[in-house]
Each structure stands twice: as structure tokens, then as C-alpha cells.
Scaffold this active site. Sequence first.
Site, PDB file in Angstrom:
ATOM      1  N   GLU A  48     -38.993  11.683  24.351  1.00 16.37           N
ATOM      2  CA  GLU A  48     -39.826  12.878  24.138  1.00 16.37           C
ATOM      3  C   GLU A  48     -40.272  12.931  22.676  1.00 16.37           C
ATOM      4  O   GLU A  48     -39.443  12.850  21.769  1.00 16.37           O
ATOM      5  CB  GLU A  48     -39.028  14.141  24.476  1.00 16.37           C
ATOM      6  CG  GLU A  48     -39.867  15.395  24.365  1.00 16.37           C
ATOM      7  CD  GLU A  48     -39.082  16.683  24.630  1.00 16.37           C
ATOM      8  OE1 GLU A  48     -37.949  16.803  24.143  1.00 16.37           O
ATOM      9  OE2 GLU A  48     -39.636  17.558  25.322  1.00 16.37           O
ATOM     10  N   LYS A  58     -30.141  34.294  20.152  1.00 15.82           N
ATOM     11  CA  LYS A  58     -30.169  33.427  18.957  1.00 15.82           C
ATOM     12  C   LYS A  58     -31.559  32.810  18.911  1.00 15.82           C
ATOM     13  O   LYS A  58     -31.857  31.868  19.641  1.00 15.82           O
ATOM     14  CB  LYS A  58     -29.094  32.345  19.099  1.00 15.82           C
ATOM     15  CG  LYS A  58     -28.451  31.909  17.795  1.00 15.82           C
ATOM     16  CD  LYS A  58     -29.405  31.362  16.761  1.00 15.82           C
ATOM     17  CE  LYS A  58     -29.622  29.879  16.930  1.00 15.82           C
ATOM     18  NZ  LYS A  58     -30.730  29.374  16.121  1.00 15.82           N
ATOM     19  N   GLU A  94     -33.099  24.870  30.335  1.00 10.70           N
ATOM     20  CA  GLU A  94     -34.484  24.371  30.376  1.00 10.70           C
ATOM     21  C   GLU A  94     -34.583  23.391  29.220  1.00 10.70           C
ATOM     22  O   GLU A  94     -34.599  23.803  28.063  1.00 10.70           O
ATOM     23  CB  GLU A  94     -35.503  25.504  30.179  1.00 10.70           C
ATOM     24  CG  GLU A  94     -35.352  26.707  31.088  1.00 10.70           C
ATOM     25  CD  GLU A  94     -35.863  26.476  32.482  1.00 10.70           C
ATOM     26  OE1 GLU A  94     -36.324  25.360  32.773  1.00 10.70           O
ATOM     27  OE2 GLU A  94     -35.783  27.408  33.300  1.00 10.70           O
ATOM     28  N   CYS A 144     -43.039  21.941  26.367  1.00 10.44           N
ATOM     29  CA  CYS A 144     -42.142  21.059  27.143  1.00 10.44           C
ATOM     30  C   CYS A 144     -42.852  20.485  28.366  1.00 10.44           C
ATOM     31  O   CYS A 144     -42.466  19.439  28.871  1.00 10.44           O
ATOM     32  CB  CYS A 144     -40.910  21.845  27.572  1.00 10.44           C
ATOM     33  SG  CYS A 144     -41.345  23.352  28.441  1.00 10.44           S
TER      34      CYS A 144
HETATM   35  P1  NAD Z   1     -33.186  22.453  19.757  1.00 10.80           P
HETATM   36  O1  NAD Z   1     -32.295  22.016  20.856  1.00 10.80           O
HETATM   37  O2  NAD Z   1     -33.124  21.740  18.478  1.00 10.80           O
HETATM   38  O3  NAD Z   1     -32.886  23.989  19.390  1.00 10.80           O
HETATM   39  C1  NAD Z   1     -32.981  25.013  20.347  1.00 10.80           C
HETATM   40  C2  NAD Z   1     -32.050  26.137  19.954  1.00 10.80           C
HETATM   41  O4  NAD Z   1     -30.706  25.678  20.024  1.00 10.80           O
HETATM   42  C3  NAD Z   1     -32.252  26.653  18.531  1.00 10.80           C
HETATM   43  O5  NAD Z   1     -32.113  28.054  18.528  1.00 10.80           O
HETATM   44  C4  NAD Z   1     -31.128  25.985  17.771  1.00 10.80           C
HETATM   45  O6  NAD Z   1     -30.712  26.691  16.628  1.00 10.80           O
HETATM   46  C5  NAD Z   1     -30.041  25.979  18.825  1.00 10.80           C
HETATM   47  N1  NAD Z   1     -29.010  24.966  18.600  1.00 10.80           N
HETATM   48  C6  NAD Z   1     -29.150  23.741  18.028  1.00 10.80           C
HETATM   49  N2  NAD Z   1     -27.953  23.116  18.005  1.00 10.80           N
HETATM   50  C7  NAD Z   1     -27.055  23.952  18.563  1.00 10.80           C
HETATM   51  C8  NAD Z   1     -25.656  23.886  18.806  1.00 10.80           C
HETATM   52  N3  NAD Z   1     -24.916  22.821  18.459  1.00 10.80           N
HETATM   53  N4  NAD Z   1     -25.050  24.940  19.416  1.00 10.80           N
HETATM   54  C9  NAD Z   1     -25.763  26.018  19.775  1.00 10.80           C
HETATM   55  N5  NAD Z   1     -27.090  26.159  19.544  1.00 10.80           N
HETATM   56  C10 NAD Z   1     -27.723  25.129  18.953  1.00 10.80           C
HETATM   57  O7  NAD Z   1     -34.641  22.475  20.375  1.00 10.80           O
HETATM   58  P2  NAD Z   1     -36.006  22.787  19.607  1.00 10.80           P
HETATM   59  O8  NAD Z   1     -36.313  21.643  18.709  1.00 10.80           O
HETATM   60  O9  NAD Z   1     -35.940  24.167  19.036  1.00 10.80           O
HETATM   61  O10 NAD Z   1     -37.052  22.833  20.816  1.00 10.80           O
HETATM   62  C11 NAD Z   1     -37.727  21.730  21.289  1.00 10.80           C
HETATM   63  C12 NAD Z   1     -37.081  21.236  22.558  1.00 10.80           C
HETATM   64  O11 NAD Z   1     -37.056  22.272  23.529  1.00 10.80           O
HETATM   65  C13 NAD Z   1     -37.853  20.098  23.217  1.00 10.80           C
HETATM   66  O12 NAD Z   1     -36.930  19.141  23.685  1.00 10.80           O
HETATM   67  C14 NAD Z   1     -38.541  20.768  24.401  1.00 10.80           C
HETATM   68  O13 NAD Z   1     -38.871  19.936  25.468  1.00 10.80           O
HETATM   69  C15 NAD Z   1     -37.530  21.777  24.778  1.00 10.80           C
HETATM   70  N6  NAD Z   1     -38.146  22.854  25.550  1.00 10.80           N
HETATM   71  C16 NAD Z   1     -37.937  22.915  26.896  1.00 10.80           C
HETATM   72  C17 NAD Z   1     -38.544  23.910  27.654  1.00 10.80           C
HETATM   73  C18 NAD Z   1     -38.339  24.022  29.138  1.00 10.80           C
HETATM   74  O14 NAD Z   1     -38.712  25.029  29.718  1.00 10.80           O
HETATM   75  N7  NAD Z   1     -37.781  23.017  29.779  1.00 10.80           N
HETATM   76  C19 NAD Z   1     -39.378  24.837  27.015  1.00 10.80           C
HETATM   77  C20 NAD Z   1     -39.584  24.731  25.641  1.00 10.80           C
HETATM   78  C21 NAD Z   1     -38.954  23.743  24.911  1.00 10.80           C
END
Ligand code: NAD
Length: 488
Positions: A392, A183, A259, A293
Site C-alpha cells: 500500500e 484518539k 478497518e 483506503c
Molecule cells: P496508522 O495505523 O499509522 O495510525 C492510525 C491511528 O492509530 C492513529 O491515531 C495513531 O496514532 C494510532 N496508533 C499508531 N500506533 C499505535 C499503537 N501502537 N497503539 C495504538 N494506536 C496506535 O494509520 P494512518 O497512517 O493514520 O492511516 C493510514 C492507514 O489507514 C492506511 O493504511 C489506510 O489504508 C488505512 N485506512 C483504512 C480505512 C478503511 O476503512 N479500511 C480508512 C482510512 C484509512
Amino acid sequence: MSAVQDQVRSMDCKHFINGQYISSFNGRTFDNINPATEEVLGKVSEGGKEEIDLAVGAARRALNGPWKTMTLNDRIAVIRRIGDIILERKDELARLESLDTGKPLWLSSSVDIPRSAFNFHFFADYLRSVGNEAYHTDDVAINYSIRRPVGVVGLINPWNLPLLLLTWKLAPCLAAGNTCVIKPAELTPMTATILGEICREAGVPDGVVNIVNGFGPDSAGSALSEHPDVDAISFTGETETGKIIMKAASRSLKKLSYELGGKNPNIIFADADLDEVIETTLKSSFINQGEVCLCGSRIYVERPVYEQFLHKFTAKAKELVVGDPFDHHSKVGALVGAEHYERVTGYIRLAQEEGGQILIGGKRPEGLERGYFLEPTIITGLNRNCRVVREEIFGPVVTVMPFDEEEEVIAQANDTHYGLSASIWTNDLRRAHRVAGRIEAGIVWVNTWFLRDLRTPFGGMKQSGIGREGGIHSFEFYTELTNVCIKL
Ligand code: NAD
């Protein structure tokens, strides 16, 4: 770059299920917006429960197809070939990644796409050396373990490093013999969509890799995390989303790898080489518009060099050109979208309400009327209780605070529910080891940042993640172990 690739300006994104690109059953699509121009890049098929059902069914059947019987050598060759094709199509993929995310083209060309290819090359090579445990138990028994795939894995991805983070999951997932449903983030579906045809060309059997586009809640994301026939979920994204997915996944007790977010400290002691500190801190603060991140968004500077650091750091940050991702002068591109732009600029307004001083930045660069552009922003004068220091932001925004004592800075660095990464700058060997061992983070860099060896454990503690990925740690997640005990 070929003429055709140079002209890639738009693209529609369909689902990739059982080796075929298909639209949603109900024909629903949404617009994909270019964050640097606010123009529509193309239509994205909006998947939901029906498309996820189809993809999970295809992945389940493919588990017992040619993917299962393929020899180790053949599987390694297929996975390596995916990496090769990514490199062959590097210019096109880099261009799509920059159109989709707003990041500068030099960054997608030099980091996102080559590292995506390397993820496949690395895990294909690593696979050859993955062995199993064996114990001789006195003269009574021999124990050995068998490693087998977990099954159908859901790979849910964020938008900041779309292809890099997706392939960081997909490569070990395939190496371990699983099948999957991907996804992609709704904001950045283009390179993931192309990955479907790359996998097909590389010889991945139909149904092994499936991609369903859509949103998170009440859409493809939730349908995937709730699906009873999905065995595991590897998720990268926000901590709060992780909690929702955990609840949905608990109904069928899926294995989870997380992550999540970070609020990473960057601790600078007075004995560090300040020029080196500043060069790297510019990257750890503002590269990829601060949308990494691992970015060090809380900068702590030992008081004797605090003023000097601020002076040099602000001067260098002002030189960073913000602008068109396709202009090679641009060091910082556009933030990913309107909603995220509002969130990041909201934190800048909050910083002022909380008594902070915006030393530089905090606003749209002059002359850039369209697109989600924001100047690199440095804030001082806040304390550890301020929301801007605790939450964050995930944009080109850092806070800088002075400190006097080692104990004090360790306490401040750990005063967060996040625990992803940290950087420590010092030339004092003992202090480096001492402090590194006390920072509550999954990754601690000393005198560097973002230096990665893919064999090492990667992940966060506290609310920054569950489990580790990288090297054998990825195989631990993507395989199940059976212990066989033979009585002698
Ligand atoms: P997000 O959580 O909004 O979305 C991530 C994914 O989850 C997307 O594909 C989204 O459609 C999906 N999603 C959202 N709600 C969902 C639900 N209820 N059920 C299932 N899937 C769902 O995150 P984002 O805004 O895309 O990314 C930014 C975040 O990611 C920041 O918090 C960042 O720190 C984190 N991040 C962490 C790492 C790591 O390695 N720790 C790496 C990159 C980004």
C-alpha cells in the site's frame, strides 16, 4: 462563511474529558504542522496513560448516568443535533480539515464535512428501526434477545478523512448507548477537538464523549488499547498498527472492529465505456491525493484498450491542478506530512529500481517549493511480484498493467494479502456478476467507485479488516446481545 471563520488559521488542541477541555498533566505539547505550508498550525496537548485513565474513568461513570436513562426519542434528538451543528459550522470545519490534512477546500466542504453530519443523521434515524430477534421454540419456550451497549469503547482514528471516519464510528457508538474515548490521529487533531464542544452543545452528557490527543506507540494510542477498563476498540489505520493493537487488546480480550489498509484492483474490460471509466478512475486514483483506503491503486486494463486507456488517462491526469488547498482551481492538495511524503516518494524511486516507467508525475510540481505536494503519478512496466504493486502506497500513485484473460486478471487481483475493495468495469452483465463474486474484497463496485449506501456492510477481508460496519453491522459491533429463554 463568516469573517471570523474565514480567518481561522491556527488552533491549539487540548483534550476533552468529562465535558471540559484540559491540558496534559505534565504540560507536554507537540506542534501541528500545515502540510501545504510547513508552518505550525498550533500546539497539541500530548496525552498518555494519565489522561487516558482520566478519560476512561469519566466514560465508565457516564455509562450509568443520564445517558443510560435518556429515552430513545431524546437520544435520537441529541444525535441528530450533533449532525445539525456540524452543518451549521460546516465552513469553519471544512477550513480546519483542509488546513490540517492539505486536502482541497472544495473536497472538505463537499464530502468530509457534509458526510460527517450525515453519519449522525443516518444512525439517529436508523436507531429507531433496530429490533431484536425472537423465536418461538415449539410449545416449549420463547426466546428473545436484549441489545445493550458494549460499554466504554476506544475509537482510534487515521488522518486521511479525520472527521468523516471518526463520526462513522462515533455516531453508531452513541446510538447504541455506549460511552467512548476518542484518539484522533496526531497529524490531524483539529476537527476532532471541535467535535467535543459540538457534542456538549448538542446535549451529550459529560463523560459520554472524551477525546485524548497524542501519538500511537508509548502514548495515548497504546494506553487506550491496553486499558483494562475499555471494553472494545474500533480502529481504522494501517494493517501493521492493527496487529500491535490486537496484541495489546488481547490482555483484557476487548471486542475489536478493524478497518485497515488496501491495495485495491480497478479492473477495466475492453467493452466498458472508456470515457466513463476514465472520469471515475481519475477520482479513484487521485482524489484526496490518493490518500483514501478505497483508492484503486492497481489498474488492470484489457489489452485491446490498454494503449487507448493509457493515452486518455495520462492526458486527463496531467490536467489535474496540484496546489494550494484553498485555491478553488486545485484538484489535488498536499500530502499529509513530511514522513508520509518521504514514504510515497520512496515508492516512486523503488518503482524505477524495479524496472517501472514513470509515465507522468513522480515529482514535486514546479513552482511549489514548500509543502508536501506531489504530481499525480502513473507507473507502467511492473509485474505482480514488484513491491510497488504489492504494498500500500497511500498516495497519488497508481500502476497500470495490461491483461488478456478474465481468469488471469482475477488471479492477479486476488494476489495480495489485502481484501478491502475493487472496481470492475464492463457492460457484460454475466461477466460483472461472475467476476464480482470471485474478487476477494469486502466491497466490489461495478461501473462505479465510492458509491455508498450506509446501510450496506463496509469493511475488508484478509488483512484489510475484521468485521463490518454500516447499518445493522455497526449495531452488531457496538452492542452486546443477551438471549432470554422462557420456558412455557
Ligand atoms: P496508522 O495505523 O499509522 O495510525 C492510525 C491511528 O492509530 C492513529 O491515531 C495513531 O496514532 C494510532 N496508533 C499508531 N500506533 C499505535 C499503537 N501502537 N497503539 C495504538 N494506536 C496506535 O494509520 P494512518 O497512517 O493514520 O492511516 C493510514 C492507514 O489507514 C492506511 O493504511 C489506510 O489504508 C488505512 N485506512 C483504512 C480505512 C478503511 O476503512 N479500511 C480508512 C482510512 C484509512
